[in-house]
Design an enzyme around this catalytic site. Structure first.
Site, PDB file in Angstrom:
ATOM      1  N   GLU A 146      43.309  39.584  40.160  1.00 17.88           N
ATOM      2  CA  GLU A 146      43.752  39.456  41.561  1.00 17.88           C
ATOM      3  C   GLU A 146      44.369  40.782  41.999  1.00 17.88           C
ATOM      4  OE1 GLU A 146      43.182  36.950  43.496  1.00 17.88           O
ATOM      5  OE2 GLU A 146      42.875  35.186  42.214  1.00 17.88           O
TER       6      GLU A 146
ATOM      7  N   HIS B 187      34.599  35.744  47.046  1.00 18.24           N
ATOM      8  CA  HIS B 187      35.254  35.165  48.215  1.00 18.24           C
ATOM      9  C   HIS B 187      35.121  36.096  49.416  1.00 18.24           C
ATOM     10  CE1 HIS B 187      37.802  32.408  45.464  1.00 18.24           C
ATOM     11  NE2 HIS B 187      36.788  31.740  45.999  1.00 18.24           N
TER      12      HIS B 187
ATOM     13  N   GLU C 196      37.839  38.615  50.652  1.00 22.21           N
ATOM     14  CA  GLU C 196      38.395  39.471  49.605  1.00 22.21           C
ATOM     15  C   GLU C 196      37.486  40.679  49.371  1.00 22.21           C
ATOM     16  OE1 GLU C 196      39.060  36.796  46.305  1.00 22.21           O
ATOM     17  OE2 GLU C 196      40.279  35.445  47.528  1.00 22.21           O
TER      18      GLU C 196
ATOM     19  N   HIS D  12      39.139  39.634  42.507  1.00 21.99           N
ATOM     20  CA  HIS D  12      39.562  38.882  43.691  1.00 21.99           C
ATOM     21  C   HIS D  12      40.789  39.567  44.268  1.00 21.99           C
ATOM     22  CE1 HIS D  12      37.251  34.993  43.060  1.00 21.99           C
ATOM     23  NE2 HIS D  12      37.003  35.632  41.935  1.00 21.99           N
TER      24      HIS D  12
HETATM   25 ZN   LIG Z   1      39.282  34.878  45.363  1.00 26.05          ZN
END
Ligand SMILES: [Zn+2]
Length: 392
Positions: A365, A161, A164, A306
């Protein structure tokens, strides 16, 4: 650094003189036959650089070696000249072991700076392998770095992403610290990295989405077509902080054939800064490159980094293997992040990996806050993530 082979020199001898594991010297010279080194041949010595030194009045080689914290043997090995005939004003080379940082981490990466840092690492530590596994929509290389010589194959990627990209910095910092640890013979958090090297073959793709990352960290593309396209997709706004997709508005982590249709039906229906799964699975070159990499290599485990939320997703539709939970519990212990088994989400890289290969796959994350996380969070996030990298 380069070393010119002198009569009688062997890799074994070089390994002893420079106190570098023999294996790293052999891996740094993949096209050389250790048994048939020729005089005058140039070989790579990892983790060192050369400093020029001009002979001063009253110098002796012994004193020079003492003052530069090297050994006479190292000076002899590097300088293919008659060291007894040196005169004042002559130049010799002093080998220096790298014991300090060679990269700096103080802002998010653009693609160019990322590539420059990768080249610096592979030149300094030639036993790592740099491969181009594909190209982005705008033809930027997607790089994979491979380090290690173990039977266990672990893959870690970052910046699927666009907003990120602090995850790219985290992976690069780990790679850098790992290399420095091998070079300086220093463990990381008590982990002997030489042993880690021999147990794990680590595949790193630090920047899956280079066009998207540049949109955030460099600015609008110079190419007119893509410049107009992204502004159009972004509804005329020039702030791209919300942009997760690749340069043509496809969310790369919604591109995988793991119940892709569910996401197709409920998510965005046209190119968007985020959450558009594309018109079919695996239409985007970045997503395809990652799928092909996984198809070629026999990874035992994959991690997609992420941001944000301090959680680790680890299940998919009950297809995750038995050992996935044990591993995530260890990740959680060392990072403080919370394991989450199931979430109503499909078509992600880790979902597809678990579904198709029935091996452990994780979406981690990192950190907490609003994306893009500011670089001021970097050190803390790196400390939290480090233990996950070191988990065998
Ligand atoms: Zn992501």
């Amino acid at each position: 650094m380069d070393l010119v082979i002198q009569p009688g020199m062997t890799f074994y001898q070089i390994s002893n003189i420079f106190n570098i594991p023999l294996q790293l010297i052999i891996l740094s010279n993949p096209y050389k036959n250790p048994n048939t080194l020729r005089v005058g041949e140039v070989v790579n010595i990892p983790g060192h650089f050369l400093e020029k030194y001009t002979i001063q009045p009253g110098d002796t080689l012994w004193r020079i070696s003492q003052e530069h914290q090297t050994s006479l043997e190292q000076i002899y090995a590097i300088n293919d000249v008659d060291l007894y005939q040196l005169r004042i004003g002559d130049t010799i080379f002093i080998p220096k072991r790298i014991e300090e940082d060679i990269l700096t981490f103080n802002e998010l990466y653009t693609f160019d700076r990322f590539e420059e840092d990768l080249f610096k690492l592979v030149t300094t530590y030639p036993y790592i392998t740099l491969k181009e596994i594909g190209q982005s929509v705008m033809n930027k290389p997607i790089y994979e770095v491979v380090i290690g010589n173990g039977d266990k194959h672990v893959h870690v990627n970052g910046s699927f992403h666009a907003n990120e990209s602090i995850t790219t910095s985290v992976i690069m910092r780990f790679l850098h610290d790992y290399l420095l640890s091998l070079s300086a013979n220093q463990p990381i958090r008590g982990v002997d990295m030489k042993q880690f090297f021999n147990e794990i073959t680590l595949s790193l793709v630090p920047m899956v989405n280079p066009d998207g990352v540049d949109l955030l960290n460099k600015g609008l593309p110079e190419n007119e077509y893509y410049r107009e396209l992204v502004v159009d997709i972004n509804k005329g706004r020039t702030n791209f902080n919300n942009w997760k997709a690749n340069i043509r508005g496809v969310d790369l982590n919604n591109q995988y054939p793991a119940n892709w249709e569910i996401e197709k039906n409920r998510k965005r229906q046209q190119p968007s800064p985020r959450d558009y799964p594309g018109r079919a699975p695996l239409t985007e070159p970045e997503a395809i490159a990652m799928a092909e990499l996984v198809g070629r290599e026999d990874f035992d485990r994959v991690l997609a980094l992420h941001t944000q939320g301090k959680v680790i997703y680890w299940g998919y539709e009950g297809l995750e293997p038995e050992n996935a939970q044990k591993i995530v519990n260890e990740y959680s212990r060392v990072s403080g992040y919370t394991p989450i088994r199931y979430v109503d989400s499909h078509a992600g890289f880790k979902d597809w990996f678990i579904q198709d290969y029935r091996k452990p796959g994780y979406t981690v994350e990192l950190g907490r806050g609003t994306n893009p996380l500011p670089f001021s969070h970097f050190n803390k996030i790196y400390e939290e993530t480090l233990g996950i990298f070191l988990t065998n």
